[in-house]
Design a protein around this motif. Structure first.
Motif, short mmCIF file in Angstrom:
data_model
loop_
_atom_site.label_atom_id
_atom_site.label_comp_id
_atom_site.label_asym_id
_atom_site.label_seq_id
_atom_site.Cartn_x
_atom_site.Cartn_y
_atom_site.Cartn_z
N PHE A 26 0.83 -1.21 0.00
CA PHE A 26 0.00 0.00 0.00
C PHE A 26 0.87 1.26 0.00
CE2 PHE A 26 -4.49 -1.26 1.65
CZ PHE A 26 -4.56 -2.24 0.68
N LEU A 29 1.92 1.79 -3.47
CA LEU A 29 0.80 2.15 -4.34
C LEU A 29 0.35 3.60 -4.16
CD1 LEU A 29 -1.39 -1.08 -4.01
CD2 LEU A 29 -0.08 -0.36 -6.01
N PRO A 111 -5.11 2.98 -2.04
CA PRO A 111 -5.39 1.54 -2.15
C PRO A 111 -6.31 1.04 -1.04
CG PRO A 111 -3.17 1.94 -1.33
CD PRO A 111 -3.70 3.26 -1.78
N ILE A 123 -7.42 -6.10 -4.22
CA ILE A 123 -6.73 -4.85 -3.93
C ILE A 123 -6.99 -3.92 -5.10
CG2 ILE A 123 -4.50 -3.77 -3.46
CD1 ILE A 123 -3.51 -6.71 -2.82
N ALA A 125 -6.26 -0.25 -6.86
CA ALA A 125 -5.42 0.95 -6.95
C ALA A 125 -4.70 0.92 -8.29
CB ALA A 125 -4.40 1.02 -5.82
N ALA A 128 -1.82 -1.71 -8.80
CA ALA A 128 -2.02 -2.86 -7.90
C ALA A 128 -1.52 -4.15 -8.52
CB ALA A 128 -3.50 -2.98 -7.53
N GLU A 129 -1.78 -4.32 -9.82
CA GLU A 129 -1.25 -5.50 -10.53
C GLU A 129 -0.06 -5.14 -11.38
OE1 GLU A 129 -0.49 -7.14 -13.61
OE2 GLU A 129 -2.39 -8.12 -14.14
N GLY A 133 2.24 -4.57 -7.52
CA GLY A 133 1.85 -5.76 -6.76
C GLY A 133 2.67 -6.96 -7.16
N LYS A 443 -7.12 -3.70 -10.42
CA LYS A 443 -7.14 -4.49 -9.18
C LYS A 443 -6.15 -5.64 -9.26
CE LYS A 443 -9.60 -8.38 -10.46
NZ LYS A 443 -9.05 -9.76 -10.33
N TYR A 444 -5.90 -6.23 -8.10
CA TYR A 444 -5.04 -7.41 -7.98
C TYR A 444 -5.69 -8.27 -6.92
CZ TYR A 444 -0.38 -9.75 -8.01
OH TYR A 444 0.67 -10.62 -8.17
#
Length: 468
Positions: A26, A29, A111, A123, A125, A128-129, A133, A443-444
Protein backbone atom coordinates in the motif's frame (compact mmCIF):
# COMPACT_ATOMS: atom_id res chain seq x y z
CA UNK A 1 17.78 -27.29 9.12
CA UNK A 2 16.94 -29.24 5.93
CA UNK A 3 15.94 -27.43 2.76
CA UNK A 4 12.35 -28.68 3.14
CA UNK A 5 12.22 -27.49 6.77
CA UNK A 6 13.66 -24.12 5.78
CA UNK A 7 11.07 -23.69 3.05
CA UNK A 8 8.21 -24.61 5.38
CA UNK A 9 9.44 -22.07 7.92
CA UNK A 10 9.68 -19.42 5.19
CA UNK A 11 6.10 -20.15 4.05
CA UNK A 12 4.88 -19.93 7.65
CA UNK A 13 6.65 -16.58 7.98
CA UNK A 14 4.93 -15.28 4.84
CA UNK A 15 1.53 -16.20 6.25
CA UNK A 16 2.25 -14.66 9.67
CA UNK A 17 3.61 -11.43 8.16
CA UNK A 18 1.04 -11.05 5.39
CA UNK A 19 -0.75 -8.03 6.89
CA UNK A 20 2.57 -6.20 7.02
CA UNK A 21 3.33 -7.25 3.45
CA UNK A 22 0.05 -5.72 2.39
CA UNK A 23 0.82 -2.45 4.16
CA UNK A 24 4.22 -2.27 2.47
CA UNK A 25 2.51 -2.72 -0.90
CA UNK A 26 0.00 0.00 0.00
CA UNK A 27 2.85 2.42 0.80
CA UNK A 28 4.23 1.91 -2.71
CA UNK A 29 0.80 2.15 -4.34
CA UNK A 30 0.19 5.57 -2.78
CA UNK A 31 3.07 7.06 -4.79
CA UNK A 32 1.81 8.58 -8.06
CA UNK A 33 4.59 7.26 -10.29
CA UNK A 34 3.01 8.03 -13.67
CA UNK A 35 5.91 7.93 -16.12
CA UNK A 36 4.08 9.37 -19.14
CA UNK A 37 3.32 12.74 -17.52
CA UNK A 38 6.30 15.04 -16.74
CA UNK A 39 4.26 16.53 -13.90
CA UNK A 40 4.87 13.30 -11.96
CA UNK A 41 8.65 13.10 -12.45
CA UNK A 42 9.29 13.75 -8.76
CA UNK A 43 6.81 11.03 -7.85
CA UNK A 44 8.71 8.58 -10.06
CA UNK A 45 11.92 9.50 -8.28
CA UNK A 46 10.15 9.12 -4.94
CA UNK A 47 8.95 5.62 -5.91
CA UNK A 48 12.47 4.59 -6.89
CA UNK A 49 13.92 5.89 -3.64
CA UNK A 50 11.15 4.20 -1.63
CA UNK A 51 11.80 0.83 -3.25
CA UNK A 52 15.55 1.13 -2.89
CA UNK A 53 15.20 1.82 0.84
CA UNK A 54 12.86 -1.13 1.24
CA UNK A 55 15.13 -3.53 -0.64
CA UNK A 56 18.08 -2.37 1.44
CA UNK A 57 16.29 -3.49 4.63
CA UNK A 58 16.47 -7.10 3.45
CA UNK A 59 20.19 -7.14 2.82
CA UNK A 60 20.48 -5.82 -0.72
CA UNK A 61 23.00 -3.14 -1.61
CA UNK A 62 20.43 -0.98 -3.36
CA UNK A 63 21.11 2.13 -5.42
CA UNK A 64 18.93 4.53 -7.37
CA UNK A 65 20.70 4.96 -10.69
CA UNK A 66 20.09 7.84 -13.11
CA UNK A 67 19.06 7.24 -16.70
CA UNK A 68 18.23 9.74 -19.43
CA UNK A 69 14.67 9.52 -18.11
CA UNK A 70 13.25 8.22 -14.84
CA UNK A 71 15.74 6.48 -12.53
CA UNK A 72 16.32 2.75 -12.22
CA UNK A 73 17.04 0.69 -9.10
CA UNK A 74 19.85 -1.84 -8.93
CA UNK A 75 19.86 -4.06 -5.85
CA UNK A 76 22.39 -6.82 -5.23
CA UNK A 77 22.27 -9.52 -2.59
CA UNK A 78 25.48 -10.56 -0.91
CA UNK A 79 27.16 -13.23 -3.00
CA UNK A 80 27.18 -16.79 -1.77
CA UNK A 81 29.94 -18.05 -4.02
CA UNK A 82 30.28 -18.90 -7.69
CA UNK A 83 28.61 -22.28 -7.29
CA UNK A 84 25.19 -20.76 -6.63
CA UNK A 85 22.84 -19.78 -9.41
CA UNK A 86 22.62 -16.03 -9.99
CA UNK A 87 19.33 -14.55 -11.22
CA UNK A 88 18.38 -11.10 -12.46
CA UNK A 89 14.88 -10.08 -11.34
CA UNK A 90 13.17 -7.37 -13.40
CA UNK A 91 10.10 -5.28 -12.69
CA UNK A 92 8.89 -1.70 -13.05
CA UNK A 93 7.59 0.85 -10.57
CA UNK A 94 5.98 3.22 -13.08
CA UNK A 95 2.25 3.11 -13.77
CA UNK A 96 -0.20 4.20 -16.43
CA UNK A 97 -2.12 7.51 -16.25
CA UNK A 98 -5.45 7.23 -14.45
CA UNK A 99 -7.69 8.95 -17.02
CA UNK A 100 -10.65 8.93 -17.23
CA UNK A 101 -10.70 9.68 -13.53
CA UNK A 102 -14.50 9.85 -13.28
CA UNK A 103 -14.76 6.11 -14.06
CA UNK A 104 -12.84 5.14 -10.92
CA UNK A 105 -15.00 4.01 -8.01
CA UNK A 106 -12.53 5.52 -5.53
CA UNK A 107 -9.31 7.58 -5.73
CA UNK A 108 -6.75 5.55 -7.73
CA UNK A 109 -3.83 6.20 -5.37
CA UNK A 110 -5.70 5.35 -2.18
CA UNK A 111 -5.39 1.54 -2.15
CA UNK A 112 -8.02 -0.55 -0.43
CA UNK A 113 -8.97 -4.20 -0.03
CA UNK A 114 -12.57 -4.69 -1.07
CA UNK A 115 -14.96 -7.35 -2.36
CA UNK A 116 -15.23 -8.32 -6.02
CA UNK A 117 -18.71 -8.94 -7.40
CA UNK A 118 -18.10 -12.70 -7.26
CA UNK A 119 -16.88 -12.63 -3.64
CA UNK A 120 -13.12 -12.53 -4.22
CA UNK A 121 -11.08 -10.16 -2.08
CA UNK A 122 -9.25 -7.66 -4.28
CA UNK A 123 -6.73 -4.85 -3.93
CA UNK A 124 -7.87 -1.80 -5.91
CA UNK A 125 -5.42 0.95 -6.95
CA UNK A 126 -3.44 2.09 -9.97
CA UNK A 127 -0.44 -0.23 -10.15
CA UNK A 128 -2.02 -2.86 -7.90
CA UNK A 129 -1.25 -5.50 -10.53
CA UNK A 130 0.83 -3.71 -13.16
CA UNK A 131 3.46 -3.90 -11.83
CA UNK A 132 3.84 -2.86 -8.20
CA UNK A 133 1.85 -5.76 -6.76
CA UNK A 134 3.74 -8.23 -8.92
CA UNK A 135 7.14 -6.74 -7.96
CA UNK A 136 6.28 -6.88 -4.29
CA UNK A 137 5.43 -10.59 -4.44
CA UNK A 138 9.10 -11.18 -5.21
CA UNK A 139 10.41 -8.63 -2.70
CA UNK A 140 8.28 -10.11 0.06
CA UNK A 141 9.43 -13.65 -0.75
CA UNK A 142 13.04 -12.48 -0.41
CA UNK A 143 12.15 -10.75 2.87
CA UNK A 144 10.74 -13.96 4.30
CA UNK A 145 13.81 -15.99 3.30
CA UNK A 146 16.11 -13.39 4.86
CA UNK A 147 14.00 -13.21 8.03
CA UNK A 148 13.95 -16.97 8.61
CA UNK A 149 17.39 -18.06 7.42
CA UNK A 150 19.46 -14.88 7.52
CA UNK A 151 20.26 -15.18 3.81
CA UNK A 152 18.81 -15.80 0.37
CA UNK A 153 18.95 -19.26 -1.23
CA UNK A 154 20.70 -17.96 -4.37
CA UNK A 155 22.37 -14.80 -5.64
CA UNK A 156 19.95 -12.13 -6.84
CA UNK A 157 20.26 -8.84 -8.66
CA UNK A 158 17.07 -6.78 -8.70
CA UNK A 159 16.65 -4.39 -11.62
CA UNK A 160 13.55 -2.21 -11.40
CA UNK A 161 12.90 0.53 -13.95
CA UNK A 162 10.61 3.52 -14.20
CA UNK A 163 9.75 3.78 -17.90
CA UNK A 164 8.19 0.46 -18.92
CA UNK A 165 4.82 2.10 -19.51
CA UNK A 166 6.39 4.55 -21.99
CA UNK A 167 8.46 2.05 -23.95
CA UNK A 168 11.68 1.77 -21.88
CA UNK A 169 13.45 3.98 -24.42
CA UNK A 170 16.09 5.09 -21.88
CA UNK A 171 16.40 1.68 -20.24
CA UNK A 172 18.07 -0.17 -23.11
CA UNK A 173 21.03 2.26 -23.15
CA UNK A 174 21.20 1.73 -19.38
CA UNK A 175 21.47 -2.03 -19.96
CA UNK A 176 24.21 -1.49 -22.53
CA UNK A 177 26.19 0.76 -20.20
CA UNK A 178 25.93 -1.66 -17.27
CA UNK A 179 25.91 -5.05 -18.98
CA UNK A 180 29.05 -6.31 -17.22
CA UNK A 181 27.56 -5.48 -13.83
CA UNK A 182 24.23 -7.13 -14.69
CA UNK A 183 25.62 -10.52 -15.67
CA UNK A 184 23.54 -13.45 -14.42
CA UNK A 185 22.57 -16.99 -15.35
CA UNK A 186 19.03 -16.07 -16.38
CA UNK A 187 16.37 -13.44 -15.76
CA UNK A 188 13.07 -13.55 -13.88
CA UNK A 189 10.13 -11.32 -14.82
CA UNK A 190 6.90 -10.98 -12.85
CA UNK A 191 4.65 -9.06 -15.25
CA UNK A 192 2.45 -11.82 -16.68
CA UNK A 193 -0.60 -13.77 -15.57
CA UNK A 194 -2.31 -16.98 -14.54
CA UNK A 195 -4.73 -19.07 -16.57
CA UNK A 196 -7.52 -18.47 -14.06
CA UNK A 197 -7.74 -17.48 -10.36
CA UNK A 198 -6.72 -20.98 -9.26
CA UNK A 199 -4.42 -22.20 -12.03
CA UNK A 200 -0.82 -20.96 -12.19
CA UNK A 201 0.99 -20.53 -15.47
CA UNK A 202 4.40 -19.82 -16.92
CA UNK A 203 4.49 -17.75 -20.07
CA UNK A 204 6.77 -19.48 -22.55
CA UNK A 205 6.30 -17.21 -25.55
CA UNK A 206 5.67 -13.54 -26.21
CA UNK A 207 4.59 -12.17 -29.53
CA UNK A 208 6.80 -9.49 -31.03
CA UNK A 209 5.53 -6.17 -32.32
CA UNK A 210 5.86 -4.18 -35.52
CA UNK A 211 4.00 -0.87 -35.74
CA UNK A 212 3.77 0.95 -39.06
CA UNK A 213 2.07 4.07 -40.38
CA UNK A 214 1.10 4.43 -44.01
CA UNK A 215 -0.06 7.62 -45.75
CA UNK A 216 -1.52 7.79 -49.26
CA UNK A 217 -1.35 11.16 -51.05
CA UNK A 218 -3.30 11.92 -54.21
CA UNK A 219 -4.25 15.42 -55.46
CA UNK A 220 -2.35 18.51 -54.36
CA UNK A 221 -5.40 19.75 -52.43
CA UNK A 222 -8.83 18.62 -51.23
CA UNK A 223 -11.28 18.47 -54.13
CA UNK A 224 -15.00 19.14 -54.68
CA UNK A 225 -16.55 15.70 -55.21
CA UNK A 226 -19.15 17.10 -57.61
CA UNK A 227 -16.52 18.57 -59.90
CA UNK A 228 -13.79 15.90 -59.62
CA UNK A 229 -15.72 12.83 -58.47
CA UNK A 230 -15.21 9.91 -60.86
CA UNK A 231 -12.15 11.47 -62.43
CA UNK A 232 -9.79 12.12 -59.52
CA UNK A 233 -8.31 9.37 -57.39
CA UNK A 234 -9.63 9.18 -53.81
CA UNK A 235 -6.84 8.21 -51.35
CA UNK A 236 -9.35 6.81 -48.85
CA UNK A 237 -10.56 4.37 -51.49
CA UNK A 238 -6.97 3.44 -52.35
CA UNK A 239 -6.01 2.96 -48.72
CA UNK A 240 -9.05 0.95 -47.68
CA UNK A 241 -8.76 -1.30 -50.74
CA UNK A 242 -5.17 -2.10 -49.79
CA UNK A 243 -5.97 -2.62 -46.12
CA UNK A 244 -8.90 -4.86 -46.97
CA UNK A 245 -6.74 -7.01 -49.22
CA UNK A 246 -4.34 -7.82 -46.35
CA UNK A 247 -6.61 -10.71 -45.34
CA UNK A 248 -8.11 -13.58 -47.30
CA UNK A 249 -11.47 -15.22 -46.63
CA UNK A 250 -9.86 -17.74 -44.28
CA UNK A 251 -8.36 -15.06 -42.03
CA UNK A 252 -4.79 -15.50 -43.30
CA UNK A 253 -2.57 -12.50 -43.95
CA UNK A 254 -1.79 -12.18 -47.67
CA UNK A 255 1.57 -10.39 -47.56
CA UNK A 256 4.05 -12.60 -49.47
CA UNK A 257 6.51 -14.28 -47.11
CA UNK A 258 4.60 -13.24 -44.00
CA UNK A 259 4.47 -16.78 -42.59
CA UNK A 260 8.05 -17.70 -43.52
CA UNK A 261 9.74 -19.21 -40.48
CA UNK A 262 6.51 -19.58 -38.48
CA UNK A 263 6.42 -22.98 -36.77
CA UNK A 264 3.55 -25.03 -35.43
CA UNK A 265 3.36 -25.74 -31.71
CA UNK A 266 4.93 -28.96 -30.44
CA UNK A 267 2.20 -31.65 -30.46
CA UNK A 268 2.25 -32.13 -26.68
CA UNK A 269 1.81 -28.40 -26.03
CA UNK A 270 -1.00 -28.15 -28.60
CA UNK A 271 -2.69 -31.11 -26.93
CA UNK A 272 -2.42 -29.37 -23.57
CA UNK A 273 -3.91 -26.17 -25.01
CA UNK A 274 -6.79 -28.10 -26.59
CA UNK A 275 -7.69 -29.48 -23.17
CA UNK A 276 -7.96 -25.93 -21.81
CA UNK A 277 -11.00 -25.55 -24.09
CA UNK A 278 -10.86 -21.78 -24.59
CA UNK A 279 -14.25 -21.10 -26.17
CA UNK A 280 -15.76 -18.13 -27.94
CA UNK A 281 -18.44 -18.13 -25.26
CA UNK A 282 -15.85 -17.61 -22.53
CA UNK A 283 -13.42 -15.35 -24.37
CA UNK A 284 -15.49 -13.27 -26.78
CA UNK A 285 -18.98 -13.05 -25.27
CA UNK A 286 -17.89 -10.78 -22.37
CA UNK A 287 -16.74 -8.18 -24.93
CA UNK A 288 -19.90 -8.47 -27.00
CA UNK A 289 -18.56 -10.72 -29.78
CA UNK A 290 -19.06 -14.34 -30.75
CA UNK A 291 -17.03 -15.35 -33.84
CA UNK A 292 -13.21 -15.73 -33.85
CA UNK A 293 -11.65 -13.45 -36.47
CA UNK A 294 -8.29 -15.19 -36.97
CA UNK A 295 -7.20 -18.07 -39.17
CA UNK A 296 -10.15 -20.40 -39.56
CA UNK A 297 -8.04 -23.57 -39.36
CA UNK A 298 -6.59 -22.60 -35.97
CA UNK A 299 -7.94 -22.94 -32.44
CA UNK A 300 -9.02 -19.73 -30.77
CA UNK A 301 -6.24 -20.20 -28.19
CA UNK A 302 -3.70 -20.41 -31.02
CA UNK A 303 -5.10 -17.28 -32.62
CA UNK A 304 -4.47 -15.20 -29.49
CA UNK A 305 -1.34 -16.88 -28.11
CA UNK A 306 0.86 -18.30 -30.84
CA UNK A 307 -0.15 -17.06 -34.31
CA UNK A 308 0.96 -13.80 -35.97
CA UNK A 309 -1.61 -11.07 -36.52
CA UNK A 310 -2.23 -7.83 -38.37
CA UNK A 311 -4.54 -5.10 -37.09
CA UNK A 312 -5.48 -1.66 -38.35
CA UNK A 313 -5.29 0.45 -35.21
CA UNK A 314 -6.45 3.73 -36.64
CA UNK A 315 -7.51 5.33 -39.93
CA UNK A 316 -7.90 8.99 -40.80
CA UNK A 317 -8.96 10.80 -43.97
CA UNK A 318 -11.30 13.42 -45.30
CA UNK A 319 -13.97 15.33 -43.42
CA UNK A 320 -15.00 13.86 -40.05
CA UNK A 321 -16.69 16.89 -38.44
CA UNK A 322 -20.37 17.57 -37.84
CA UNK A 323 -22.67 17.70 -40.83
CA UNK A 324 -21.52 17.09 -44.40
CA UNK A 325 -18.76 18.27 -46.66
CA UNK A 326 -18.59 16.80 -50.14
CA UNK A 327 -14.86 16.51 -50.43
CA UNK A 328 -12.31 14.18 -52.00
CA UNK A 329 -9.42 14.43 -49.55
CA UNK A 330 -5.85 14.94 -50.67
CA UNK A 331 -4.55 12.24 -48.34
CA UNK A 332 -5.52 9.39 -46.03
CA UNK A 333 -3.48 7.51 -43.45
CA UNK A 334 -3.64 4.44 -41.26
CA UNK A 335 -1.69 2.91 -38.41
CA UNK A 336 -1.12 -0.81 -38.68
CA UNK A 337 0.41 -3.17 -36.13
CA UNK A 338 1.64 -6.73 -36.45
CA UNK A 339 2.03 -9.17 -33.58
CA UNK A 340 4.85 -11.48 -34.58
CA UNK A 341 5.88 -14.95 -33.45
CA UNK A 342 9.16 -16.83 -33.26
CA UNK A 343 10.76 -17.17 -36.68
CA UNK A 344 9.56 -13.82 -37.98
CA UNK A 345 12.07 -10.98 -38.34
CA UNK A 346 10.48 -7.53 -37.78
CA UNK A 347 12.66 -5.81 -40.39
CA UNK A 348 11.71 -8.39 -43.04
CA UNK A 349 8.01 -8.05 -42.24
CA UNK A 350 8.33 -4.26 -42.44
CA UNK A 351 9.89 -4.46 -45.91
CA UNK A 352 7.32 -7.02 -47.08
CA UNK A 353 4.45 -4.83 -45.87
CA UNK A 354 5.83 -1.73 -47.53
CA UNK A 355 6.47 -3.58 -50.78
CA UNK A 356 2.93 -4.96 -50.67
CA UNK A 357 1.40 -1.51 -50.20
CA UNK A 358 3.66 0.26 -52.69
CA UNK A 359 2.83 -2.25 -55.43
CA UNK A 360 -0.88 -1.39 -55.08
CA UNK A 361 -0.67 2.40 -55.11
CA UNK A 362 -1.80 4.04 -58.40
CA UNK A 363 1.00 5.68 -60.38
CA UNK A 364 -0.28 9.21 -59.84
CA UNK A 365 -0.47 8.74 -56.05
CA UNK A 366 2.34 8.73 -53.52
CA UNK A 367 2.86 6.63 -50.40
CA UNK A 368 4.81 7.53 -47.28
CA UNK A 369 5.66 5.24 -44.37
CA UNK A 370 6.54 5.82 -40.76
CA UNK A 371 7.70 3.28 -38.21
CA UNK A 372 6.89 3.52 -34.50
CA UNK A 373 8.34 0.39 -32.92
CA UNK A 374 9.68 -3.07 -33.59
CA UNK A 375 10.53 -5.94 -31.26
CA UNK A 376 11.09 -9.62 -32.04
CA UNK A 377 9.05 -12.44 -30.54
CA UNK A 378 10.43 -14.48 -27.67
CA UNK A 379 10.08 -18.22 -27.15
CA UNK A 380 11.61 -20.19 -24.28
CA UNK A 381 13.30 -23.51 -24.68
CA UNK A 382 10.60 -25.92 -23.51
CA UNK A 383 13.34 -28.04 -21.89
CA UNK A 384 15.03 -25.20 -20.00
CA UNK A 385 15.90 -26.44 -16.49
CA UNK A 386 14.74 -23.29 -14.64
CA UNK A 387 11.38 -23.67 -16.42
CA UNK A 388 10.92 -27.20 -15.10
CA UNK A 389 11.99 -26.17 -11.58
CA UNK A 390 9.58 -23.22 -11.48
CA UNK A 391 6.76 -25.33 -12.85
CA UNK A 392 7.17 -27.89 -10.06
CA UNK A 393 7.24 -25.13 -7.43
CA UNK A 394 4.07 -23.49 -8.76
CA UNK A 395 2.28 -26.83 -8.94
CA UNK A 396 3.19 -27.56 -5.31
CA UNK A 397 1.87 -24.18 -4.15
CA UNK A 398 -1.40 -24.06 -6.05
CA UNK A 399 -2.27 -27.75 -6.03
CA UNK A 400 -2.91 -27.67 -9.78
CA UNK A 401 -0.42 -28.37 -12.53
CA UNK A 402 1.18 -25.15 -13.72
CA UNK A 403 0.41 -24.57 -17.38
CA UNK A 404 2.83 -23.50 -20.08
CA UNK A 405 1.02 -20.82 -22.06
CA UNK A 406 1.74 -18.19 -24.68
CA UNK A 407 1.06 -14.50 -24.39
CA UNK A 408 -0.38 -12.54 -27.26
CA UNK A 409 1.14 -9.29 -26.01
CA UNK A 410 4.73 -8.13 -26.11
CA UNK A 411 7.24 -7.39 -23.34
CA UNK A 412 10.10 -5.86 -25.35
CA UNK A 413 12.55 -5.88 -22.42
CA UNK A 414 12.70 -9.69 -22.65
CA UNK A 415 14.18 -9.39 -26.13
CA UNK A 416 16.57 -6.74 -24.82
CA UNK A 417 17.78 -9.09 -22.10
CA UNK A 418 18.53 -11.69 -24.75
CA UNK A 419 20.20 -9.28 -27.16
CA UNK A 420 22.14 -7.13 -24.68
CA UNK A 421 22.82 -9.44 -21.73
CA UNK A 422 22.55 -12.85 -23.41
CA UNK A 423 19.94 -13.97 -20.88
CA UNK A 424 16.94 -16.25 -21.26
CA UNK A 425 13.96 -15.09 -19.22
CA UNK A 426 11.55 -17.01 -17.02
CA UNK A 427 8.14 -15.29 -17.02
CA UNK A 428 6.02 -16.01 -13.96
CA UNK A 429 3.16 -13.76 -12.91
CA UNK A 430 -0.09 -13.81 -10.98
CA UNK A 431 -2.27 -11.34 -12.86
CA UNK A 432 -5.75 -12.16 -14.12
CA UNK A 433 -7.64 -11.16 -17.25
CA UNK A 434 -10.11 -9.06 -15.24
CA UNK A 435 -7.46 -6.99 -13.43
CA UNK A 436 -8.26 -3.89 -15.54
CA UNK A 437 -4.62 -3.01 -16.11
CA UNK A 438 -4.26 0.30 -18.00
CA UNK A 439 -7.95 0.93 -17.23
CA UNK A 440 -9.95 2.51 -14.41
CA UNK A 441 -10.40 0.40 -11.26
CA UNK A 442 -7.25 -1.64 -11.69
CA UNK A 443 -7.14 -4.49 -9.18
CA UNK A 444 -5.04 -7.41 -7.98
CA UNK A 445 -6.62 -10.40 -6.29
CA UNK A 446 -5.60 -10.67 -2.65
CA UNK A 447 -5.06 -14.37 -3.28
CA UNK A 448 -2.74 -13.57 -6.20
CA UNK A 449 -0.66 -11.35 -3.93
CA UNK A 450 -0.51 -13.79 -1.02
CA UNK A 451 0.08 -16.97 -2.97
CA UNK A 452 2.32 -15.08 -5.37
CA UNK A 453 4.69 -14.40 -2.47
CA UNK A 454 4.55 -18.05 -1.42
CA UNK A 455 5.11 -19.13 -5.03
CA UNK A 456 8.27 -17.07 -5.38
CA UNK A 457 9.56 -18.45 -2.08
CA UNK A 458 9.14 -21.96 -3.49
CA UNK A 459 10.63 -21.02 -6.86
CA UNK A 460 13.73 -19.55 -5.23
CA UNK A 461 14.20 -22.76 -3.28
CA UNK A 462 13.78 -24.87 -6.42
CA UNK A 463 16.18 -22.74 -8.46
CA UNK A 464 18.75 -22.87 -5.67
CA UNK A 465 18.97 -26.64 -6.02
CA UNK A 466 20.03 -26.38 -9.67
CA UNK A 467 23.75 -26.53 -10.46
CA UNK A 468 25.04 -23.28 -11.91
Amino acid sequence: MSNASQLNSVLDRIDADFDNSLQRLFALLRIKSISADPAFAEDCKKAAEHLARDIATIGFSAEVRPTAGHPAIVGKSNGGGTSRPHVLFYGHYDVQPVDPLDLWHRPPFEPVVTDHADGRKIIVARGAEDDKGQVMTFVEACRAWKSVTGSLPLDITMLIEGEEEVGSKNFVPFLEANKDELKADFALVCDTGMWDPNTPAITTSLRGLLYEEVKIKAANRDLHSGVFGGGAQNPIRVLTRILGSLFDDDGRITIPGFYDGVKDLPPDILDQWKKLNLTSEAFLKPIGLSIPAGEKDRLLIEQVFSRPTCDVNGIVGGYIGEGSKTVIPAQASAKVSFRLVEGQVPEKIRKAFRDYVSARVPKDCKVEFGDHSAAPAIALDWNMKPLAAARRALTDEWGKEALLIGCGASIPIVADFKKTLGLETLLVGFGLDDDNIHSPNEKYDLKSFHKGIRSWARILAALAEMPR
